[in-house]
Design a protein around this motif. Structure first.
Motif, PDB file in Angstrom:
ATOM      1  N   ASN A   1       6.487  -4.768  -3.771  1.00 37.46           N
ATOM      2  CA  ASN A   1       5.669  -5.522  -2.830  1.00 37.46           C
ATOM      3  C   ASN A   1       6.558  -6.282  -1.851  1.00 37.46           C
ATOM      4  O   ASN A   1       7.508  -6.939  -2.245  1.00 37.46           O
TER       5      ASN A   1
ATOM      6  N   GLU B   1       2.875  -3.048   0.857  1.00 40.80           N
ATOM      7  CA  GLU B   1       1.926  -4.020   0.329  1.00 40.80           C
ATOM      8  C   GLU B   1       1.275  -3.331  -0.861  1.00 40.80           C
ATOM      9  O   GLU B   1       0.443  -2.447  -0.709  1.00 40.80           O
ATOM     10  N   VAL B   2       1.695  -3.723  -2.052  1.00 44.80           N
ATOM     11  CA  VAL B   2       1.261  -3.056  -3.268  1.00 44.80           C
ATOM     12  C   VAL B   2       0.073  -3.802  -3.863  1.00 44.80           C
ATOM     13  O   VAL B   2       0.112  -5.016  -4.054  1.00 44.80           O
ATOM     14  N   TRP B   3      -0.991  -3.055  -4.157  1.00 44.98           N
ATOM     15  CA  TRP B   3      -2.185  -3.625  -4.774  1.00 44.98           C
ATOM     16  C   TRP B   3      -2.400  -2.940  -6.107  1.00 44.98           C
ATOM     17  O   TRP B   3      -2.410  -1.722  -6.189  1.00 44.98           O
ATOM     18  N   LEU B   4      -2.577  -3.722  -7.134  1.00 42.53           N
ATOM     19  CA  LEU B   4      -2.876  -3.176  -8.447  1.00 42.53           C
ATOM     20  C   LEU B   4      -4.224  -3.721  -8.880  1.00 42.53           C
ATOM     21  O   LEU B   4      -4.520  -4.901  -8.709  1.00 42.53           O
ATOM     22  N   ARG B   5      -5.058  -2.873  -9.428  1.00 45.17           N
ATOM     23  CA  ARG B   5      -6.344  -3.313  -9.936  1.00 45.17           C
ATOM     24  C   ARG B   5      -6.467  -2.797 -11.360  1.00 45.17           C
ATOM     25  O   ARG B   5      -6.309  -1.599 -11.606  1.00 45.17           O
ATOM     26  N   SER B   6      -6.697  -3.696 -12.273  1.00 42.03           N
ATOM     27  CA  SER B   6      -6.826  -3.255 -13.656  1.00 42.03           C
ATOM     28  C   SER B   6      -8.289  -3.262 -14.060  1.00 42.03           C
ATOM     29  O   SER B   6      -9.088  -4.034 -13.550  1.00 42.03           O
TER      30      SER B   6
END
Length: 150
Positions: free
Chosen positions: A25, A45-50
């Motif tokens: 990121n 721009e790193v997006w993580l969704r768990s």
């Protein structure tokens, strides 16, 4: 991961595939175009969704209830209550809730009752969320088929 192809900002020539792992990121990288020599900069721009299988199964069941013309209601404890069409507050077809604690059927996660009785976790454990939702929905549909006027 789907290929994310970087094109030159000047001539739109394909430069590289950005989908390769290793981006952090906020990291910035600069790429030179093999065609015109222009330098194109990229900032990650790193997006993580768990999520969990329980959440995804719950969402799919909610979608099936809406698609199946059922009435739904969230109670004060956060459980989703499912009723036959135009029967909100009448005969409850199903209740769905997610809990992190063990104890109910000895498994944390999604808990379901159909026609007032718990659906054993073994009915949907180990299945992909969509398949688990369909297995549970078949039980709800069986109850709906038995309703008068159907």
């Amino acid at each position: 991961m789907k290929d994310i192809i970087l094109q030159c900002a000047c001539c739109h020539k394909e430069i590289t595939d950005l989908s390769a792992a290793g981006w952090r990121n906020g990291e910035r990288r600069s790429f030179e175009c093999p065609e015109c020599g222009c330098r194109t900069k990229v900032e990650a721009e790193v997006w993580l969704r768990s999520s969990s299988d329980a959440e995804e199964t719950w969402r799919e069941l909610y979608r099936l209830a809406q698609w199946g013309a059922c009435e739904t209601w969230f109670d004060s404890d956060g459980a989703l209550r499912v009723y036959g069409a135009d029967d909100l507050g009448g005969r409850e077809l199903a209740a769905l809730w997610i809990t992190p604690e063990h104890g109910y059927e000895e498994a944390a996660g999604l808990h379901v009752t159909v026609d007032g009785g718990p659906v054993p976790v073994s009915v949907y454990a180990g299945m992909e969320p969509e398949a688990a939702a369909k297995a549970i929905w078949e039980r709800i549909e069986a109850i709906r088929r038995k309703e008068p006027g159907r």
